[in-house]
Structure formats: C-alpha cells, structure tokens
Design an enzyme around this catalytic site. Structure first.
Site, PDB file in Angstrom:
ATOM      1  CB  THR A  10      -0.907  -0.010   1.255  1.00 12.38           C
ATOM      2  OG1 THR A  10      -1.609  -1.249   1.263  1.00 12.38           O
ATOM      3  CG2 THR A  10      -1.883   1.131   1.249  1.00 12.38           C
ATOM      4  CE  LYS A  99       2.885   0.643  12.622  1.00 13.15           C
ATOM      5  NZ  LYS A  99       1.745   0.952  11.826  1.00 13.15           N
ATOM      6  CD  GLU A 123       6.889  13.757  10.267  1.00  9.07           C
ATOM      7  OE1 GLU A 123       7.792  14.564  10.466  1.00  9.07           O
ATOM      8  OE2 GLU A 123       6.010  13.505  11.122  1.00  9.07           O
ATOM      9  CB  VAL A 126       4.656   8.876  14.852  1.00  6.12           C
ATOM     10  CG1 VAL A 126       3.668   9.357  15.909  1.00  6.12           C
ATOM     11  CG2 VAL A 126       5.713   7.971  15.468  1.00  6.12           C
ATOM     12  CB  ILE A 130      -0.136  14.023  11.524  1.00  5.85           C
ATOM     13  CG1 ILE A 130      -1.576  13.547  11.346  1.00  5.85           C
ATOM     14  CG2 ILE A 130      -0.079  15.257  12.404  1.00  5.85           C
ATOM     15  CD1 ILE A 130      -2.250  13.121  12.644  1.00  5.85           C
ATOM     16  N   GLY A 181     -11.730  -2.440   5.489  1.00 10.38           N
ATOM     17  CA  GLY A 181     -10.296  -2.403   5.187  1.00 10.38           C
ATOM     18  C   GLY A 181      -9.490  -1.572   6.176  1.00 10.38           C
ATOM     19  CD  GLU A 184      -3.124  -4.522   8.945  1.00  9.54           C
ATOM     20  OE1 GLU A 184      -2.928  -5.382   8.087  1.00  9.54           O
ATOM     21  OE2 GLU A 184      -2.839  -3.328   8.803  1.00  9.54           O
ATOM     22  CG  ASP A 195      -0.170   0.898  15.346  1.00 10.65           C
ATOM     23  OD1 ASP A 195       0.561   0.654  14.380  1.00 10.65           O
ATOM     24  OD2 ASP A 195      -0.775   1.982  15.482  1.00 10.65           O
ATOM     25  CE  LYS A 199       1.160   4.306  14.428  1.00 11.53           C
ATOM     26  NZ  LYS A 199      -0.266   4.163  14.078  1.00 11.53           N
TER      27      LYS A 199
HETATM   28  N1  HSE Z   1      -2.876   0.121  11.849  1.00 14.39           N
HETATM   29  C1  HSE Z   1      -2.503   1.498  11.956  1.00 14.39           C
HETATM   30  C2  HSE Z   1      -3.722   2.310  12.395  1.00 14.39           C
HETATM   31  C3  HSE Z   1      -1.964   1.981  10.653  1.00 14.39           C
HETATM   32  O1  HSE Z   1      -4.839   1.771  12.407  1.00 14.39           O
HETATM   33  O2  HSE Z   1      -3.579   3.470  12.755  1.00 14.39           O
HETATM   34  C4  HSE Z   1      -1.081   3.184  10.722  1.00 14.39           C
HETATM   35  O3  HSE Z   1       0.062   3.008  11.504  1.00 14.39           O
END
Ligand code: HSE
Length: 404
Positions: A10, A99, A123, A126, A130, A181, A184, A195, A199
């Site tokens: 992607t 990340k 960049e 995180v 942004i 979508g 995951e 996740d 970050k």
């Molecule tokens: N799986 C992450 C989210 C993707 O839903 O924010 C971006 O890091």
C-alpha cells in the site's frame, strides 16, 4: 537522485504515485529530479509499469553506486533492519514508515546516520501523514515539551467512535472495521494497543533525546471496552478513546497506553473515525494540536516523500539528530496519579459505605436499563494505590482511567 523502494504494498505504491503525480513540484522543492530506479518485492506486477523496476534481490540495490537513498516501506523488523542498516553504513540515506523498526532500532540507526553524515528519516512512522516528528524536532526546539499525547491508532479510534455514537458492541465494530479495510485480518497489534505503544515510544524518545524502550510502556488495548462502558460515558458527558500518553513529571517521563474517559471539553474528544491527533504541551508554547490522517496509502506516502525531499536537500548532514542510545528510565506505573471510573456489580446503597471507606469521596452514576450494576469515579490516587484497593473489591466489573 536515484532511489530504491523496498516493498510495493500500500505505502510503496503510494510513494510511486506521489512521486509521479507531483513530479515537477517535488523536483523544484528537492532541487533535483527524484527517480525510482528499483522496487524490491518478492512479487511481480504484470501490467503495472512499475514491473520494469522490480527486483527480487536486495544485492542488486546494494551494489548499484547510483542509489543515494533507500525507502523502506515493507514493514516488520527483518529483513527491513538489515537492509536499512546496510544502506546507512554504505553512506546512503534511509527513509521508513515502519514504526516497529523505528521503535526497536531507531537509536542504533540514527547513530549510524550520524557517523556517516546521512539522513535516517521516519516521519510516516507516527501519525501517518501528520507532520509531527519534524515539528517536534525542528520547530518546537525552544520548548521543554511537557506532554505529547494522542490518538495514534486509526483502527481503534474508528471502533471507539462507532461504539460511542451507534451503541454497537465490540465484535460488531471490529467486523465492520475489517470489512471496510481499516483493521487488518489479524487486528491484534491495533486492538491490543501495541501499534500505539510503538508510536508513543518514538515520540517519547524524540522529546527526551534518549531511548525509550517500548516494552517498558504499560499498554492496555480496547478489547475489554464494552457498549455498557460507552453508556456510562455518555451519561457522564464523556467518551472513551484509546490514548497514548507521554508526560513529564519532574525529571521523569511517564508513558502509558490505555482506554481513557475524556470530558467533552477535552481537545481529543471530537477526534473521530480513523483520524489521529497529537496534543503537544510546551513550557513556552502552551498547547498545540496536530490533526489528520494517521494511516492510508497517500497520506502516509506523502510523509515518506517529504522525507525523501528533505534527504535530497540535506546530502551531507543528518537533520533528525536528537535521539541517543542512552536509555530513559520511565516513571513507574504505580506512581502515576489520576481518577478511575469503576463499574461495580450490586446496588449502590449496599456498597456505598464500603466504596467510600476504600476509595474516599466518590461520584456515583447509574444508567437506565443497566440493572444490577452502577458506576463510580474515584478521587485522584496513584495507580498502585488503586490496584491495591481494587484487590479488596471482588464486585468490581471493569475499570477505565479518567483523563482530566
Ligand atoms: N494500523 C494502523 C492504524 C496503521 O490503524 O492506525 C497506521 O500506523
């Protein structure tokens, strides 16, 4: 500048699209044309014009002296770490959106970049599109940053928003997020807070200049948040969000990932859907908010390409040189102080005395239709103190932290 893109998923295909769509203005801003010479991927893409650039062997890239920058958008730790490290050691710039890689190996890779006088930029790792890392590293340099907190995961924010506004339950919104979508097929890293944890570890490292080990950050995901919790939140004029926090407390930083109850006046209250937002408090600046798309092909690719442009403009110096390998000791979880919202099984009149004796002066709340249970909000107390007292209360159903 000729570059190699590692991974045509992607983000990788987004990078190619951004470079193609904005070719002229990117060349003007970078001071030179940026050309993808290779794309490393295990797959072939017949019918896609990228196919002529596809290679399956990293050595082709490693051995080509024309390649000045490597763009790692494949994800995961290995082989991403090996490829990025090799590129930096060979005196090439490296840009990544990964990340997991940055949280685990950022300090090491920045050190190599420093020694080799090249750029390691990340960049997009995180907050997706942004521009928060560069803002912290280049613009907010006159301030002691007292807090960086935010909604750093789009999938879980989408789910919390649906549960709050539609009264839907966790399983239904997870299925919806997957169907759309956003989540995951294996949503563990998002819903368990991993996740967001990586970050906030990156943000904490950047504001402290030291290495924050993400494994040491207390992390709780959204899997136990229910539609009943949301009903209490609505009754109290609040909502529930998965927050990643990093706050200065004297000499120490306290970092945390957990669902929090937020008042409607809180700046993160109305950040909804897949959007991310980062709240920054500086000792001179005061409050600032950064808001935008935290994920997605083109927003993430936009941040990656901005890093490539920054590297092209700074061929001989590393511009993100403020994160050393020295470990930062975080404040222990037990010492962090806040209010707690608790759901209890039973009748308030039977438990009120016991609750006031354990927790002090609490505010009680009931929700019509939720029978045989009630909620209460404790006074400010430490995490350690709360855990000890909660251990004496077998009728506690669930606890959510309260953000003032
Ligand atoms: N799986 C992450 C989210 C993707 O839903 O924010 C971006 O890091």
């Amino acid at each position: 500048m000729k570059i190699a893109v590692l991974g045509y998923g992607t983000v990788g295909s987004g990078v190619a699209e951004v470079l193609e769509t904005n070719r002229e203005l990117i060349a003007r801003r970078a001071g030179q044309e940026i050309e993808i010479k290779y794309v490393l991927d295990l797959r072939d893409f017949p019918g896609d014009k990228i196919q002529e650039k596809i290679v399956h062997d990293y050595q082709i890239i490693a051995e080509d002296p024309e390649i000045e920058a490597v763009v790692e958008v494949m994800g995961g730790i290995e082989p991403a770490h090996t490829f990025v490290k090799q590129a930096l050691l060979a005196g090439r710039h490296a840009v990544t959106s990964n990340k997991a890689l940055v949280a685990r190996h950022g300090a090491e890779l920045l050190e190599i970049a420093r020694e080799r006088k090249v750029n390691f930029l990340f960049e997009a790792s995180v907050g997706g599109g942004i521009p928060i890392l560069r803002a912290l590293g280049s613009s907010l340099t006159a301030d002691e940053i007292e807090e960086v907190s935010g909604i750093l995961n789009g999938t879980t924010n989408y789910m919390m928003t649906k549960m709050f506004y539609e009264g839907a339950d966790y399983d239904t919104v997870l299925k919806e997020a997957q169907a759309n979508g956003f989540a995951e097929a294996d949503p563990t890293a998002d819903v368990e807070g991993q996740d967001a944890c990586r970050k906030i570890a990156i943000l904490a490292s950047i504001i402290s200049g030291k290495n924050v080990e993400f494994e040491k950050i207390y992390t709780e995901g959204i899997t136990r948040v229910t539609k009943e919790d949301m009903a209490y939140a609505r009754k109290m004029g609040m909502t529930v969000k998965l927050l990643a926090q990093c706050r200065r407390d004297g000499e120490k930083l306290a970092a945390f990932v957990s669902p929090f109850l937020l008042k409607s006046s809180h700046p993160l209250y109305s950040v909804n859907g897949v959007f991310n937002a980062v709240f920054v408090k500086g000792n001179m600046l005061g409050d600032a908010m950064f808001y935008g798309s935290g994920a997605g092909k083109l927003p993430t690719a936009s941040a990656v390409v901005a890093d490539i442009i920054a590297a092209a403009k700074n061929p001989d110096k590393d511009i993100m040189n403020f994160w050393s390998r020295e470990e930062l000791k975080l404040e222990s979880r037990e010492e962090i102080r806040r209010r707690f919202f608790v759901r209890a099984e039973g009748e308030p009149r039977n438990l009120e005395g016991k609750i006031q004796a354990e927790f002090g002066n609490c505010r009680f709340v009931t929700v019509e239709g939720l029978d045989g249970e009630f909620g209460f909000v404790t006074p400010v107390m430490s995490e350690g103190d709360f855990a000890e007292k909660a251990g004496n209360c077998p009728w506690i159903l669930h606890m959510i932290r309260v953000e003032e």
